[in-house]
Design an enzyme around this catalytic site. Structure first.
Site, mmCIF file in Angstrom:
data_model
loop_
_atom_site.group_PDB
_atom_site.id
_atom_site.type_symbol
_atom_site.label_atom_id
_atom_site.label_comp_id
_atom_site.label_asym_id
_atom_site.label_seq_id
_atom_site.Cartn_x
_atom_site.Cartn_y
_atom_site.Cartn_z
ATOM 1 N N CYS A 1 28.280 51.324 46.493
ATOM 2 C CA CYS A 1 27.719 49.989 46.647
ATOM 3 C C CYS A 1 28.876 49.004 46.487
ATOM 4 O O CYS A 1 30.021 49.363 46.813
ATOM 5 C CB CYS A 1 26.585 49.735 45.649
ATOM 6 S SG CYS A 1 27.055 49.976 43.926
ATOM 7 N N LEU A 2 28.634 47.817 46.005
ATOM 8 C CA LEU A 2 29.724 46.858 45.868
ATOM 9 C C LEU A 2 30.693 47.248 44.760
ATOM 10 O O LEU A 2 31.909 47.277 44.965
ATOM 11 C CB LEU A 2 29.160 45.458 45.599
ATOM 12 C CG LEU A 2 30.184 44.344 45.391
ATOM 13 C CD1 LEU A 2 31.069 44.198 46.625
ATOM 14 C CD2 LEU A 2 29.503 43.040 45.038
#
Length: 657
Positions: free
Chosen positions: A262-263
């Protein structure tokens, strides 16, 4: 910002310059001081945040040397100052504007466009920069595509998106982490590192974001999967768990390695990895979380995702993927455990409810009973409990029952004062009220009312042979009126006095005691009901009958003492009477007559049945003394008031025996 007639650069080109030639690239952030500190491009500078410098720049009070010196002094990434540099200017997203307005302040949106225009015009004339370029789309588009190339200033970071980590937007230094032989965890920066992906032989990527770009090393779409969720407390990630599990299982059977990212690699991607471990390795949510946490300590899913993992655990238990014993919290599964196993009822602490709960009247083997069955009780340890029960039974004296016997005999509590687990606590046996004495309710028919009280009245007079019969009284209860015999041939006012049964006729000189509650006569031919303050009765002058309260004895009076037997009235009203003619007949031999009751002027409309006034008796000297307030009328005289009172309408109640 306004469109400039100069060279532009895309977001991908700026990212390539930052990675490949950071020493010869100068990036200038033309936004305000607050926006720059929140987030900006890596190694960029905000040299014109001061209002004073901006004003001097707009008024052309800064020469070229001062302008270049201002830019070089604030630059941190550009190290080769002697060579020609590539200058990149960026601000907010490019938006078309209408007519130009006057700039009110330097922090207005128009000020960033003006700064970029002034800088371009001033720096193009110098030979220090190889090119002056403007970023397409502004900083917002660049941050969406390349969040790993953005950073925040210290002390001005954004608020955390999860309570479990200070800031999830900052990538950690864990790098790519091995979870299982075919699954890796990482961040957005790790997914863009082609060298590391090739070294680990990772060919499949799962991206859990809405803005992170696709990895450049993934050429085929079948090897890439995007789950568009944000790291917030409203997103639903659990609906994607089955689809992601099938995708990962397909990669595992094909012998491929997958990177889940994800980020920052802290909340969303670890949640998906935990869900896969729960199903693949048949672990509860807590065990799967510890398994991933040991390999990547920086993970911290937010509370929303942790709750969805617990829900997913229940789904796996219902699908028989997990056993009840493998659940993180077995007591949450109501289908397997009874209510009495989960939350045993407590004994009430109130003193008024000690005996409220009744004993169990149902059979313990009833399927509706929530008590612990033998089968469920067998799953618990029995060695220590059986040994303790046998030792306590053996050590107890014969007179005392054992613990099990006491628990069985008591339907409410056991020997420890706790509520018995075997009692049935169904809804019919729940206490409906406290242990207080119940009050017998009164029906509507039993409530007193004028109609019900009048129906209880009887107009039948008492019989002479039954003196103990209750006497009917129509008067106000505050004035109990006696019933006395009357005779039509007499006009003398005689008052019958109750005397004790043991008293004789010689005790007439003592002051009598009056009781107006029970006066009766066997020789009366008519029953008269009167108010004691307005009762004047006609009786034979020759004799009178004095009845005791019990009605057992009577004392006759001589005819010669008729004048002395007249009662003197004491009270509030005068007595008006006529002289009775001499008669030797007794009340027994007299013919039946009637007595008339005169209704006074003040009570004619009250509906009270009264007779001639009969007042309390006074002493002889009080009646004869001048201080008494009235004089005795002469015998034979007739008062006009008396005639007027006696001439009024009266009520007669005859009684035939």
């Amino acid at each position: 910002m306004t469109v400039l007639d100069t060279v532009t650069i895309s977001t991908c080109g700026l990212a390539a310059l930052i990675r490949e030639a950071p020493d010869t690239t100068l990036v200038v952030d033309c936004r305000g001081f607050t926006e720059y500190n929140e987030s900006h491009v890596r190694h960029s500078m905000n040299a014109f945040f001061s209002k004073l410098i901006r004003r001097r720049l707009f008024e052309n009070k800064l020469d070229d040397n001062c302008l270049i010196h201002q830019l070089m002094s604030c630059s941190s990434g550009c190290t080769k100052m002697d060579e020609k540099l590539d200058l990149v200017l960026y601000a907010e997203e490019d938006k078309p504007r209408g007519n130009k307005r006057r700039i009110a302040s330097c922090n207005a949106p128009e000020s960033t466009a003006k700064i970029m225009r002034v800088l371009r015009e001033r720096l193009e004339d110098t030979d220090k920069f190889r090119s002056v370029m403007v970023l397409e789309g502004g900083f917002k588009q660049f941050a969406q595509q390349y969040p790993q190339l953005c950073e925040s200033s210290e002390g001005m970071t954004r608020l955390p998106q999860s309570l479990s980590q200070p800031c999830l937007s900052q990538p950690t230094g864990d790098g790519i982490t091995l979870i299982t032989p075919n699954i890796y965890l990482g961040s957005q920066i790790d997914s863009l590192d082609e060298t590391m992906l090739d070294a680990l032989d990772i060919s499949v990527v799962i991206n859990l974001s809405m803005t992170c770009p696709k990895s450049v090393c993934i050429k085929e779409d079948k090897n890439f999967m995007r789950i568009p969720v944000n790291d917030s407390y409203q997103e639903k990630l659990s609906p994607y768990f089955p689809m992601a599990y099938e995708f990962l299982e397909k990669c595992r059977r094909a012998g491929k390695k997958c990177l889940i990212h994800c980020l920052a690699g802290i909340s969303r991607s670890p949640t998906l990895a935990i869900s896969y471990i729960m199903r693949y390795m048949k672990m509860g949510s807590d065990d799967a979380y510890r398994y991933v946490k040991e390999r990547r300590p920086s993970i911290s899913p937010n509370f929303n995702f942790m709750g969805q993992l617990l829900e997913y655990e229940n789904v796996l238990i219902k699908d028989h993927v997990l056993d009840y014993n493998q659940a993180s919290r077995p007591h949450r599964h109501m289908d397997y455990y009874g209510p009495s196993d989960l939350c045993p009822p407590k004994v009430p602490k109130s003193a008024s409810s000690n005996c409220v709960f009744p004993g169990s009247t149902h059979d313990e083997s009833s399927p509706s009973s929530p008590s612990v069955s033998e089968g469920s009780a067998a799953s618990e340890p029995e060695t220590s409990s059986s040994a303790a029960s046998s030792s306590s039974t053996a050590s107890a004296p014969p007179s005392m029952p054992s613990t099990s016997e006491q628990g069985t005999s008591s339907g409410t509590v056991n020997v420890n004062g706790k509520r018995n687990m075997t009692m049935d606590l169904g809804l019919p046996h729940r206490p409906k009220a406290l242990g207080l004495p119940s009050r017998i309710g009164t029906s509507v028919a039993e409530l007193p009312s004028p109609s019900t009280e009048l129906s209880r009245l009887s107009f039948n007079g008492p019989e002479a042979i039954a003196p103990s019969t209750p006497i009917l009284n129509f008067t106000n209860p505050c004035f109990n009126s006696p019933i006395i015999p009357v005779a039509s041939s007499s006009r003398e006012v005689i008052l019958t006095l109750p005397t004790p049964a043991a008293s004789s006729s010689s005790s007439t000189s003592s002051e009598p005691s009056f009781d107006f509650s029970s006066f009766e006569s066997s020789s009366s031919s008519s029953i008269v009901v009167e108010n004691p303050f307005f009762a004047s009765t006609e009786v034979p002058a020759g004799s009178s009958s004095i009845s005791t309260p019990s009605g057992s004895q009577s004392t006759p009076a001589s005819a010669s003492s008729s004048a002395a037997s007249r009662c003197r009235m004491k009270g509030f009203f005068k007595v008006f009477s006529k002289k009775a003619p001499a008669s030797t007949s007794t009340p027994a031999s007299s013919t039946p007559g009637t007595s008339r009751a005169a209704r006074p002027e003040c009570l004619r409309s009250s509906g009270i049945i009264i007779s001639a006034p009969v007042l309390a008796i006074t002493e002889e000297e009080d009646a004869e003394s001048p201080e008494s307030g009235f004089n005795e009328p002469e015998v034979g005289e007739e008062d006009d008031d008396s005639v007027s009172i006696c001439s009024t309408s009266s009520l007669e109640i005859p009684c035939h025996q």
